[in-house]
Design a protein around this motif. Structure first.
Motif, PDB file in Angstrom:
ATOM      1  N   LEU A  28     -20.421   4.482 -12.246  1.00  0.00           N
ATOM      2  CA  LEU A  28     -20.267   4.694 -10.804  1.00  0.00           C
ATOM      3  C   LEU A  28     -20.183   3.356 -10.068  1.00  0.00           C
ATOM      4  O   LEU A  28     -19.366   3.181  -9.155  1.00  0.00           O
ATOM      5  N   ALA A  29     -21.049   2.416 -10.468  1.00  0.00           N
ATOM      6  CA  ALA A  29     -21.059   1.104  -9.813  1.00  0.00           C
ATOM      7  C   ALA A  29     -19.728   0.387 -10.024  1.00  0.00           C
ATOM      8  O   ALA A  29     -19.141  -0.169  -9.084  1.00  0.00           O
ATOM      9  N   LYS A  30     -19.214   0.400 -11.264  1.00  0.00           N
ATOM     10  CA  LYS A  30     -17.934  -0.258 -11.540  1.00  0.00           C
ATOM     11  C   LYS A  30     -16.783   0.440 -10.825  1.00  0.00           C
ATOM     12  O   LYS A  30     -15.843  -0.215 -10.348  1.00  0.00           O
ATOM     13  N   ARG A  31     -16.873   1.770 -10.747  1.00  0.00           N
ATOM     14  CA  ARG A  31     -15.804   2.505 -10.055  1.00  0.00           C
ATOM     15  C   ARG A  31     -15.775   2.123  -8.586  1.00  0.00           C
ATOM     16  O   ARG A  31     -14.699   1.991  -7.992  1.00  0.00           O
ATOM     17  N   TRP A  32     -16.955   1.939  -7.998  1.00  0.00           N
ATOM     18  CA  TRP A  32     -17.015   1.541  -6.578  1.00  0.00           C
ATOM     19  C   TRP A  32     -16.473   0.128  -6.395  1.00  0.00           C
ATOM     20  O   TRP A  32     -15.694  -0.125  -5.467  1.00  0.00           O
ATOM     21  N   VAL A  33     -16.884  -0.803  -7.258  1.00  0.00           N
ATOM     22  CA  VAL A  33     -16.406  -2.184  -7.146  1.00  0.00           C
ATOM     23  C   VAL A  33     -14.884  -2.223  -7.276  1.00  0.00           C
ATOM     24  O   VAL A  33     -14.186  -2.894  -6.504  1.00  0.00           O
ATOM     25  N   SER A  34     -14.354  -1.476  -8.248  1.00  0.00           N
ATOM     26  CA  SER A  34     -12.902  -1.456  -8.438  1.00  0.00           C
ATOM     27  C   SER A  34     -12.207  -0.789  -7.259  1.00  0.00           C
ATOM     28  O   SER A  34     -11.142  -1.234  -6.822  1.00  0.00           O
ATOM     29  N   ALA A  35     -12.802   0.280  -6.734  1.00  0.00           N
ATOM     30  CA  ALA A  35     -12.193   0.990  -5.602  1.00  0.00           C
ATOM     31  C   ALA A  35     -12.098   0.100  -4.367  1.00  0.00           C
ATOM     32  O   ALA A  35     -11.219   0.291  -3.520  1.00  0.00           O
ATOM     33  N   GLN A  36     -13.008  -0.884  -4.257  1.00  0.00           N
ATOM     34  CA  GLN A  36     -12.941  -1.823  -3.129  1.00  0.00           C
ATOM     35  C   GLN A  36     -11.950  -2.958  -3.403  1.00  0.00           C
ATOM     36  O   GLN A  36     -11.916  -3.941  -2.664  1.00  0.00           O
ATOM     37  N   LEU A  37     -11.147  -2.812  -4.477  1.00  0.00           N
ATOM     38  CA  LEU A  37     -10.131  -3.790  -4.895  1.00  0.00           C
ATOM     39  C   LEU A  37     -10.765  -5.103  -5.352  1.00  0.00           C
ATOM     40  O   LEU A  37     -10.150  -6.172  -5.248  1.00  0.00           O
ATOM     41  N   LEU A  38     -12.005  -5.047  -5.857  1.00  0.00           N
ATOM     42  CA  LEU A  38     -12.725  -6.267  -6.231  1.00  0.00           C
ATOM     43  C   LEU A  38     -13.041  -6.335  -7.722  1.00  0.00           C
ATOM     44  O   LEU A  38     -13.897  -7.113  -8.134  1.00  0.00           O
ATOM     45  N   SER A  39     -12.353  -5.534  -8.548  1.00  0.00           N
ATOM     46  CA  SER A  39     -12.690  -5.522  -9.976  1.00  0.00           C
ATOM     47  C   SER A  39     -12.396  -6.856 -10.645  1.00  0.00           C
ATOM     48  O   SER A  39     -13.022  -7.202 -11.651  1.00  0.00           O
ATOM     49  N   ASP A  40     -11.454  -7.635 -10.100  1.00  0.00           N
ATOM     50  CA  ASP A  40     -11.162  -8.950 -10.674  1.00  0.00           C
ATOM     51  C   ASP A  40     -12.086 -10.025 -10.121  1.00  0.00           C
ATOM     52  O   ASP A  40     -12.016 -11.183 -10.535  1.00  0.00           O
ATOM     53  N   SER A  41     -12.940  -9.651  -9.165  1.00  0.00           N
ATOM     54  CA  SER A  41     -13.836 -10.620  -8.532  1.00  0.00           C
ATOM     55  C   SER A  41     -15.257 -10.538  -9.074  1.00  0.00           C
ATOM     56  O   SER A  41     -16.100 -11.354  -8.724  1.00  0.00           O
ATOM     57  N   LEU A  42     -15.525  -9.536  -9.894  1.00  0.00           N
ATOM     58  CA  LEU A  42     -16.864  -9.345 -10.458  1.00  0.00           C
ATOM     59  C   LEU A  42     -16.682  -8.815 -11.873  1.00  0.00           C
ATOM     60  O   LEU A  42     -16.051  -7.781 -12.072  1.00  0.00           O
ATOM     61  N   SER A  43     -17.209  -9.512 -12.855  1.00  0.00           N
ATOM     62  CA  SER A  43     -16.987  -9.106 -14.236  1.00  0.00           C
ATOM     63  C   SER A  43     -17.736  -7.814 -14.548  1.00  0.00           C
ATOM     64  O   SER A  43     -18.757  -7.504 -13.923  1.00  0.00           O
ATOM     65  N   GLU A  44     -17.230  -7.072 -15.528  1.00  0.00           N
ATOM     66  CA  GLU A  44     -17.893  -5.829 -15.926  1.00  0.00           C
ATOM     67  C   GLU A  44     -19.298  -6.104 -16.434  1.00  0.00           C
ATOM     68  O   GLU A  44     -20.230  -5.343 -16.183  1.00  0.00           O
ATOM     69  N   GLU A  45     -19.457  -7.202 -17.167  1.00  0.00           N
ATOM     70  CA  GLU A  45     -20.779  -7.541 -17.706  1.00  0.00           C
ATOM     71  C   GLU A  45     -21.765  -7.835 -16.590  1.00  0.00           C
ATOM     72  O   GLU A  45     -22.950  -7.496 -16.698  1.00  0.00           O
ATOM     73  N   CYS A  46     -21.292  -8.448 -15.513  1.00  0.00           N
ATOM     74  CA  CYS A  46     -22.157  -8.732 -14.364  1.00  0.00           C
ATOM     75  C   CYS A  46     -22.664  -7.428 -13.756  1.00  0.00           C
ATOM     76  O   CYS A  46     -23.854  -7.284 -13.467  1.00  0.00           O
ATOM     77  N   VAL A  47     -21.771  -6.458 -13.556  1.00  0.00           N
ATOM     78  CA  VAL A  47     -22.184  -5.164 -12.992  1.00  0.00           C
ATOM     79  C   VAL A  47     -23.160  -4.470 -13.937  1.00  0.00           C
ATOM     80  O   VAL A  47     -24.164  -3.890 -13.497  1.00  0.00           O
ATOM     81  N   ASP A  48     -22.900  -4.542 -15.248  1.00  0.00           N
ATOM     82  CA  ASP A  48     -23.816  -3.930 -16.213  1.00  0.00           C
ATOM     83  C   ASP A  48     -25.209  -4.518 -16.097  1.00  0.00           C
ATOM     84  O   ASP A  48     -26.218  -3.796 -16.150  1.00  0.00           O
ATOM     85  N   LEU A  49     -25.300  -5.828 -15.921  1.00  0.00           N
ATOM     86  CA  LEU A  49     -26.607  -6.475 -15.804  1.00  0.00           C
ATOM     87  C   LEU A  49     -27.292  -6.125 -14.484  1.00  0.00           C
ATOM     88  O   LEU A  49     -28.513  -5.936 -14.432  1.00  0.00           O
ATOM     89  N   LEU A  50     -26.514  -6.045 -13.413  1.00  0.00           N
ATOM     90  CA  LEU A  50     -27.091  -5.642 -12.125  1.00  0.00           C
ATOM     91  C   LEU A  50     -27.731  -4.260 -12.240  1.00  0.00           C
ATOM     92  O   LEU A  50     -28.852  -4.031 -11.766  1.00  0.00           O
ATOM     93  N   VAL A  51     -27.017  -3.334 -12.866  1.00  0.00           N
ATOM     94  CA  VAL A  51     -27.544  -1.978 -13.017  1.00  0.00           C
ATOM     95  C   VAL A  51     -28.720  -1.969 -13.993  1.00  0.00           C
ATOM     96  O   VAL A  51     -29.717  -1.275 -13.776  1.00  0.00           O
TER      97      VAL A  51
END
Length: 1168
Positions: free
Chosen positions: A877-900
């Motif tokens: 859900l977190a990655k889907r939101w980041v990508s939906a805001q057109l920012l998926s290239d601005s935050l790595s998937e691993e970074c979001v995984d660690l945040l969660v």
């Protein structure tokens, strides 16, 4: 640590700038300009301060601004080793025993200064109270009349009481109050901002009462008439800006008058007028919990009582009268406790802040500030605290008492008299769910509180004590500065949309006696029964069940009082048990046991006989759920079924918000799940491939480790890979490589994501020590792996110099050979003097990430998913939101995984989420509130970090802050570098994330707490496009992941794949990792990256957002090497160039021919 050592260490850790408040990182959204500001979060005071922006002149780009950072202070040796004073030693001893650091003491002291009343404001309030007292003495008398004859009341004022039934005996006349006294927290000094309430008790003259006024609401109606007359006359006074009615703590039997000053002082204070009977007018023996004071015949309007009918006790009704009698004595008791005890004032203020942040201090059955004061007084009377304790010590002791004492089973009493005429605690427990008896021994201070609400208070206190004792977290911030709204604190929330449905439930459950007791309030009459019903039905599925506190807003004096149905809706929160919440079977007693009949009665038609594996035949309930997503909603099925069966509450009256957000990670039609099963299939196929690699025969070196690194292998891929079965008629064929190629005239084929797998080969002296030779050896291994897998296991393979793609079970795995010494060899450099030295290179760091950090992260998060089943879906859900805001290239998937992951490993002040939705809300809250500028986010994977490691990481962070990334995440194997955020996000994009998370969180919480359930929760996944300068609209035909869009198209294009049930044919290798949009974006960034930023939602987005860099429009001197995309400025003395925007926009279309549908230049935001 001794007091002296602590004293010196705290001096060494001194900070510039006085008391450090929480700071948020702010900067301006541009590539070349950065602005910083500090934002203090004053949530404890009930209001969020608006972040102040500190502007700076435009200038050269900086890597990171040091302004606003907390930095060590340089102190001279004479000051550093100066002997402490006796006062300092005393404070240090207390700090050593109680506080984790001197900072916590400073934070508490600063908070108390912030919330306590200033002397100037007290003087203004005192003056206002004296003026009100003078006005009350001037209110004229009225002639005596029957209570039901209310014609003497002017038309511009209504009686603030629901008079049902209307007929009641007795006479009433108004006489000025015998006394007007300030009671409550104002005189005790425990009022806290921002909402200052001062309670004034108006003692009504004895002459207006008659015998038996304790019966049938006579006293309550006289009280309401008295306040109505007072309100009518005060409303004429110019001194007052507002005169309204309200219910005291949501109790319909207890209206009060609210007064506010005129003009600019309107919010200075709210005075609440309570009407009280004269002391000793009512005989206490008539108001014991076992006595009846509301006759059934009167309440049901039957006329005369039925012969032999036994009247039920009315303990809540009786308690409401006794409470009014004891208001003054309560103040005297608390004054005696608070004398010479400044710690009590501070402790009660901190308790009030703690209660407010948890939404426990307002509404019917709340734990308000008065109860907090009484609790502290009780602890003092029992010598559990003493008068030399500080406010923080009082807070800790109060929380410890609440955490360890269950007042729903073991009540407490402040009464010291051994008077046999007083009711016992046992008597109170028979009448009330929660028992806390006042000093008179007659009043239950927790009469209106449900056992469920107290269990929540107890749970919160236990959790708070754990947080205070945890040295790795900021206990002050989490306990006293962080709001815990229901929607964020509980895994599932549901709303009873119309409380009027509870009226029918009263009849069904035959709760007439409870209605008598609560004055016809069917909400408070049925709520305890409803909660017990759900607790029994949900049983082991939940750890805690709670409810919102019914309350109504104040209303004008000329309006009718709100009815019970005007309460609106009731909200309930469920804290799920991860072990039992998703169980599909409710096993009951064996069929021949007497308990089976009760089980059948409780579950109704849902109960059925089933035979179990052990041969027993038992009653059981089987819930409908075929996948993980549906299993998460089994509590919803239980609740809807039981409320319909036992309380006649239809399903349409319930709005359940447990999984509304999960629709954005579903792919396919109902009853498609959210992908958990698909990821299990991926992991199963990967495990099989691992075994095959381990057992390969013919390799010169054995495989020592196989480590997957793809997000699907840690359960965090937004849309997990599904088996792909190509329709060969749809593709062209590359015969040399036996692979398929897309055809230009066909829609882009479905996207196949290759899953990277690292194959570590054993060490050997035969490995070369030259990096180029190592690459060639690895390439040879890639070819040999492909040959052996094909030969021994008949797998279709496609070898390459850097990796080998393996097509297995419809998935594509990308094998990459690794040699453990290669990163070290890549670091070797030879100095001009011929010396060998080691230093990090870009290539060595990249290889370390691929071969060390990423496999460890994948393994650790895979284990975290086994402990917390909601982790994977929360990440998605977190990655889907980041990508939906057109920012998926601005935050790595691993970074979001660690945040969660941090939300699950360190969930304070909550417990770890058991539903993806609440996990996602907390993710947004983390982005919107974390102080990235002054704090590292420490993620303790596998619990490898100890307390001293946390301290070391934080000290290193402070020392090296200017050189570190703007978002710093530390983990056990990455304590100093934050490899996942080193390159991204930039300061500007972090600000963008902060703003979007803040707004999304506010919107979502409003929507999910809306009982109508009519809101579109997908709105937070739709990006605001007005932010961008240029929009590039894409052709859906060439978007391979078009069906993953937030607003999924009803129809899409055929993508060259056979349906799921078709047999897999391994004739040729499918098209892998082919996404035209990503290739187009790469070209755009290479060509125009110095002029603009490009943003895109990789999951089916149809728009690329373009943002011009401010510096790119500044005229630059002419250089032949930099003329790409530029043109000469109008003739001038200097040869200057500017971007040729028209040509650039044309290039956007030329580069994306066939993919780009249109380029929209939003020139209202900028000019060419």
């Amino acid at each position: 640590m001794t007091g002296k050592q602590l004293y010196q260490s705290e001096r060494k850790k001194g900070y510039k700038g006085g008391f450090p408040t929480p700071l948020r990182f702010w900067s301006r959204m541009s590539e070349d300009v950065e602005r910083d500001a500090e934002c203090g979060d004053q949530e404890a005071a009930g209001a969020n301060m608006v972040p102040a922006k500190e502007s700076r002149p435009r200038g050269k780009k900086r890597a990171f601004s040091s302004e606003g950072l907390l930095q060590p202070v340089k102190i001279s040796k004479a000051t550093l080793y100066k002997p402490p004073t006796s006062e300092e030693l005393s404070r240090l001893k207390e700090t050593e025993n109680l506080f984790h650091s001197n900072l916590l003491r400073l934070q508490v002291e600063e908070l108390l200064k912030e919330v306590m009343l200033k002397e100037k404001r007290k003087q203004k309030i005192d003056t206002f109270l004296h003026q009100i007292n003078a006005l009350l003495a001037k209110i004229p008398e009225t002639p005596e009349a029957e209570i039901t004859d209310q014609s003497w009341l002017p038309k511009d004022v209504k009686v603030p009481f629901v008079q049902v039934p209307f007929s009641v005996k007795g006479r009433f006349r108004f006489l000025p109050p015998v006394s007007v006294k300030v009671v409550g927290s104002y005189l005790l000094g425990t009022c806290i901002k921002p909402a200052i309430n001062v309670d004034m008790a108006l003692t009504m003259p004895r002459e207006i009462f008659q015998d038996k006024d304790n019966l049938n609401q006579r006293y309550h109606r006289k009280r309401a008439l008295y306040l109505a007359h007072v309100a009518h006359h005060l409303a004429k006074e110019e001194l007052l800006g507002s005169v309204t009615f309200a219910y005291a703590n949501g109790n319909h039997l207890k209206p009060v008058v609210l007064l506010q000053p005129q003009g600019k002082d309107a919010k200075m204070v709210t005075v609440r007028l309570y009407a009280c009977p004269p002391q000793d007018f009512f005989k206490p023996s008539r108001l014991h919990p076992s006595k009846n004071n509301v006759r059934t015949a009167w309440f049901t309007e039957r006329g005369s009582p039925v012969a032999g009918e036994v009247e039920p006790p009315t303990p809540h009704y009786n308690n409401s009268i006794l409470w009014d009698l004891a208001m003054e004595s309560h103040l005297l008791f608390l004054s005696g406790s608070a004398s010479d005890f400044p710690g009590m004032r501070d402790g009660v203020a901190l308790l009030k802040v703690w209660l407010r942040q948890r939404e426990l201090e307002k509404g019917f059955g709340c734990f308000n500030g008065f109860l907090a004061s009484m609790l502290v007084a009780y602890l003092l009377s029992r010598h559990q605290i003493n008068k030399v304790m500080s406010g923080y010590q009082v807070l800790r002791n109060a929380l410890q008492f609440l955490a360890t004492t269950d007042l729903s089973t073991s009540g407490i009493s402040l009464s010291k008299d051994g008077d046999g005429s007083l009711p016992t605690l046992s008597d109170f427990h028979k009448a009330f769910q929660v028992v806390f008896v006042d000093p008179s021994g007659l009043v239950n201070l927790c009469a209106d509180m449900t056992a469920s609400k107290y269990k929540q208070i107890q749970f919160e206190a236990k959790r708070s004590m754990e947080v205070l004792d945890d040295k790795t977290v900021d206990g002050f911030q989490l306990l006293l500065m962080t709001r815990r709204p229901l929607i964020r604190a509980f895994d599932h929330v549901f709303h009873l949309k119309q409380v009027s449905k509870l009226q029918a439930a009263c009849k069904k459950m035959q709760l007439l006696h409870e209605l008598l007791d609560h004055g016809g309030n069917y909400i408070s009459a049925t709520l305890p029964f409803l909660l017990r019903l759900l607790e029994r039905g949900l049983a082991q599925r939940i750890l805690l069940l709670t409810h919102s506190l019914p309350q109504l807003l104040p209303w004008p004096i000329d309006a009718d009082p709100p009815k019970h149905k005007d309460t609106g809706s009731l909200s309930f929160g469920l804290l799920l048990s991860p072990d039992f919440a998703i169980s599909v079977l409710e096993k009951g007693p064996e069929a021949d046991r007497p308990e089976a009949v009760e089980f059948q009665r409780f579950w109704g038609k849902r109960s059925e006989l089933r035979r179990f594996q052990d041969g027993s035949i038992c009653e059981a309930v089987l819930w409908d759920a075929t996948n993980q997503s549906q299993k998460r909603l089994i509590p919803e099925q239980v609740i809807r079924h039981l409320l319909q069966l036992h309380m006649d509450i239809p399903e349409s009256a319930i709005c359940y918000t447990g999984a509304l957000l999960e629709s954005v990670i579903k792919l396919g039609r109902e009853p498609a799940g959210t992908g958990e099963e698909a990821m299990v299939d991926v992991v199963r196929s990967y495990d099989d491939l691992s075994r095959k690699l381990w057992n390969l025969e013919g390799l010169p070196l054995t495989v020592t480790a196989v480590q997957g690194t793809h997000p699907a292998l840690r359960y965090t891929d937004v849309f997990p890979p599904v088996p792909m079965k190509p329709d060969y008629a749809y593709y062209g064929r590359n015969k040399d490589r036996e692979s398929l190629v897309p055809l230009a005239e066909k829609p882009c084929p479905a996207y196949i994501s290759p899953m990277k797998v690292m194959c570590h080969m054993e060490g050997s002296g035969q490995w070369p020590q030259d990096k180029e030779a190592i690459r060639r050896i690895k390439a040879a291994f890639q070819v040999q792996l492909a040959e052996l897998l094909h030969g021994q296991h008949h797998l279709l393979c496609w070898p390459g110099p850097t990796h080998t793609d393996v097509y297995k079970d419809g998935y594509v795995f990308r094998l990459q050979v690794a040699y453990h010494r290669e990163p070290q060899i890549l670091k070797e450099t030879v100095t001009p003097e011929g010396l060998l030295k080691y230093q990090d290179t870009e290539e060595s760091l990249r290889l370390e990430v691929e071969t060390l950090h990423l496999p460890f992260l994948t393994s650790a998060l895979h284990g975290l998913q086994q402990q917390h089943p909601a982790f994977g879906s929360t990440c998605r859900l977190a990655k889907r939101w980041v990508s939906a805001q057109l920012l998926s290239d601005s935050l790595s998937e691993e970074c979001v995984d660690l945040l969660v992951a941090s939300l699950f490993l360190c969930p304070a002040p909550y417990v770890a989420p058991s539903s993806p939705q609440v996990g996602f809300l907390r993710f947004l809250h983390l982005l919107a509130t974390f102080d990235w500028k002054n704090s590292p986010l420490i993620v303790n994977l596998n619990s490898e970090l100890k307390d001293e490691d946390y301290l070391e990481i934080r000290n290193d962070f402070v020392a090296a802050r200017p050189r570190l990334p703007v978002m710093f995440i530390a983990s056990p194997r990455d304590r100093q570098n934050s490899v996942w955020t080193k390159e991204r996000p930039s300061a500007q994009l972090l600000l963008r994330l902060f703003i979007l998370a803040q707004e999304s969180l506010r919107t979502l919480e409003e929507q999910l707490m809306d009982p109508s359930g009519s809101q579109d929760v997908k709105v937070v996944f739709r990006p605001p496009l007005d932010f961008y300068d240029v929009l590039i609209h894409l052709n859906p035909k060439q978007i391979p992941r078009h069906l993953q869009a937030v607003d999924r198209p009803v129809k899409s294009f055929s993508r060259g794949m056979l349906p799921g049930e078709a047999a897999v044919k391994t004739l040729a290798f499918p098209v892998v990792d082919y996404d035209p949009v990503q290739l187009y974006l790469r070209e755009l960034r290479q060509a125009f990256g110095d002029l603009a930023l490009f943003f895109y939602d990789k999951h089916g987005g149809e728009v690329i957002g373009v943002l011009w860099k401010p510096s790119s429009f500044e005229p630059q001197p002419f250089k032949a090497s930099t003329m790409r995309g530029r043109m000469m400025l109008a003739p001038s003395s200097e040869s200057l160039t500017v971007p040729n925007v028209a040509a650039i926009l044309e290039d956007f279309e030329i580069l994306g021919e066939g993919l780009v549908k249109a380029v929209e230049a939003r020139t209202e935001k900028w000019s060419i």
